[in-house]
Design a protein around this motif. Sequence first.
Motif, PDB file in Angstrom:
ATOM      1  N   GLN A 154      36.712  70.344  34.942  1.00  0.00           N
ATOM      2  CA  GLN A 154      38.116  70.419  35.370  1.00  0.00           C
ATOM      3  C   GLN A 154      38.975  69.313  34.763  1.00  0.00           C
ATOM      4  N   PRO A 155      38.485  68.071  34.643  1.00  0.00           N
ATOM      5  CA  PRO A 155      39.321  67.061  33.970  1.00  0.00           C
ATOM      6  C   PRO A 155      39.680  67.437  32.531  1.00  0.00           C
ATOM      7  N   MET A 156      38.760  68.058  31.792  1.00  0.00           N
ATOM      8  CA  MET A 156      39.070  68.497  30.428  1.00  0.00           C
ATOM      9  C   MET A 156      40.172  69.568  30.458  1.00  0.00           C
ATOM     10  N   PHE A 182      44.027  69.260  28.924  1.00  0.00           N
ATOM     11  CA  PHE A 182      44.567  70.251  27.990  1.00  0.00           C
ATOM     12  C   PHE A 182      45.873  70.832  28.536  1.00  0.00           C
ATOM     13  N   ALA A 183      45.911  71.114  29.820  1.00  0.00           N
ATOM     14  CA  ALA A 183      47.140  71.626  30.441  1.00  0.00           C
ATOM     15  C   ALA A 183      48.272  70.619  30.283  1.00  0.00           C
ATOM     16  N   GLU A 184      47.974  69.350  30.481  1.00  0.00           N
ATOM     17  CA  GLU A 184      48.980  68.305  30.344  1.00  0.00           C
ATOM     18  C   GLU A 184      49.476  68.213  28.901  1.00  0.00           C
ATOM     19  N   ALA A 185      48.566  68.305  27.956  1.00  0.00           N
ATOM     20  CA  ALA A 185      48.938  68.196  26.544  1.00  0.00           C
ATOM     21  C   ALA A 185      49.771  69.383  26.073  1.00  0.00           C
ATOM     22  N   HIS A 208      44.210  77.928  35.678  1.00  0.00           N
ATOM     23  CA  HIS A 208      43.570  76.818  34.972  1.00  0.00           C
ATOM     24  C   HIS A 208      43.491  75.547  35.814  1.00  0.00           C
ATOM     25  N   VAL A 209      44.544  75.251  36.583  1.00  0.00           N
ATOM     26  CA  VAL A 209      44.669  73.915  37.159  1.00  0.00           C
ATOM     27  C   VAL A 209      44.639  73.841  38.685  1.00  0.00           C
ATOM     28  N   ASP A 210      44.530  74.963  39.369  1.00  0.00           N
ATOM     29  CA  ASP A 210      44.525  74.947  40.831  1.00  0.00           C
ATOM     30  C   ASP A 210      43.203  75.530  41.347  1.00  0.00           C
ATOM     31  N   ALA A 245      39.893  79.797  43.480  1.00  0.00           N
ATOM     32  CA  ALA A 245      38.771  80.225  44.310  1.00  0.00           C
ATOM     33  C   ALA A 245      39.178  81.387  45.213  1.00  0.00           C
ATOM     34  N   ARG A 246      40.421  81.359  45.658  1.00  0.00           N
ATOM     35  CA  ARG A 246      40.926  82.367  46.590  1.00  0.00           C
ATOM     36  C   ARG A 246      41.449  83.620  45.883  1.00  0.00           C
ATOM     37  N   ASP A 247      42.225  83.445  44.803  1.00  0.00           N
ATOM     38  CA  ASP A 247      42.988  84.555  44.224  1.00  0.00           C
ATOM     39  C   ASP A 247      42.504  85.058  42.867  1.00  0.00           C
ATOM     40  N   SER A 248      41.669  84.294  42.197  1.00  0.00           N
ATOM     41  CA  SER A 248      41.231  84.679  40.856  1.00  0.00           C
ATOM     42  C   SER A 248      40.079  85.673  40.928  1.00  0.00           C
ATOM     43  N   PRO A 249      40.019  86.609  40.002  1.00  0.00           N
ATOM     44  CA  PRO A 249      38.849  87.501  39.966  1.00  0.00           C
ATOM     45  C   PRO A 249      37.563  86.769  39.582  1.00  0.00           C
ATOM     46  N   TYR A 250      37.691  85.530  39.092  1.00  0.00           N
ATOM     47  CA  TYR A 250      36.529  84.756  38.671  1.00  0.00           C
ATOM     48  C   TYR A 250      36.028  83.808  39.757  1.00  0.00           C
ATOM     49  N   GLY A 251      36.828  83.569  40.783  1.00  0.00           N
ATOM     50  CA  GLY A 251      36.422  82.700  41.875  1.00  0.00           C
ATOM     51  C   GLY A 251      36.459  81.217  41.552  1.00  0.00           C
ATOM     52  N   ALA A 252      37.011  80.876  40.398  1.00  0.00           N
ATOM     53  CA  ALA A 252      37.095  79.474  39.965  1.00  0.00           C
ATOM     54  C   ALA A 252      38.154  79.380  38.880  1.00  0.00           C
ATOM     55  N   THR A 253      38.519  78.150  38.522  1.00  0.00           N
ATOM     56  CA  THR A 253      39.439  77.982  37.410  1.00  0.00           C
ATOM     57  C   THR A 253      38.741  78.362  36.117  1.00  0.00           C
ATOM     58  N   VAL A 254      39.550  78.723  35.119  1.00  0.00           N
ATOM     59  CA  VAL A 254      39.029  79.043  33.790  1.00  0.00           C
ATOM     60  C   VAL A 254      39.759  78.202  32.759  1.00  0.00           C
TER      61      VAL A 254
END
Length: 152
Positions: free
Chosen positions: A28-30, A34-37, A45-47, A52-61
Amino acid sequence: MRSFDGPEALTAALGEEIGVGDWITVDQPMIDRFAEATGDHQWIHVDPERAARDSPYGATVAHGYLTLSLVPLFIAGVRRLEGLRLSLNYGLDRVRFPAPVLVGSRLRGRVRVAAANPVPPRGLRVTYGVTVEIDGQERPACLADAVVLHHW
């Protein structure tokens, strides 16, 4: 790590896989750096909580472009160009993102020499075909043809 002592040696590897790099973890820090840059702060990507709640992947990508930005690292990790004076990114001929990179995934690059064209007097324009693999996944994260201009 495979070494090439000049443009002739690299040209001789045309069509060959020249190496498979080491695994790197996309954490997540990487992703946040990247999001900041890039200014791309989309929640997927950043939440982590919303993802976890709303993404079809269950995690950030990871951003697709973050994965793509690792291609030069993967290329450099599998080959050494002896006596090289200068390398320049020339462009990309083809890029696809067949599978998402979930936070915590490990990636590595599988690199082949797809094309090699002389550029006088001692240059070579090389297209590296790179497959970015995800540890434990069948589909790759990225397929890219990266074009680099090397001068000896």
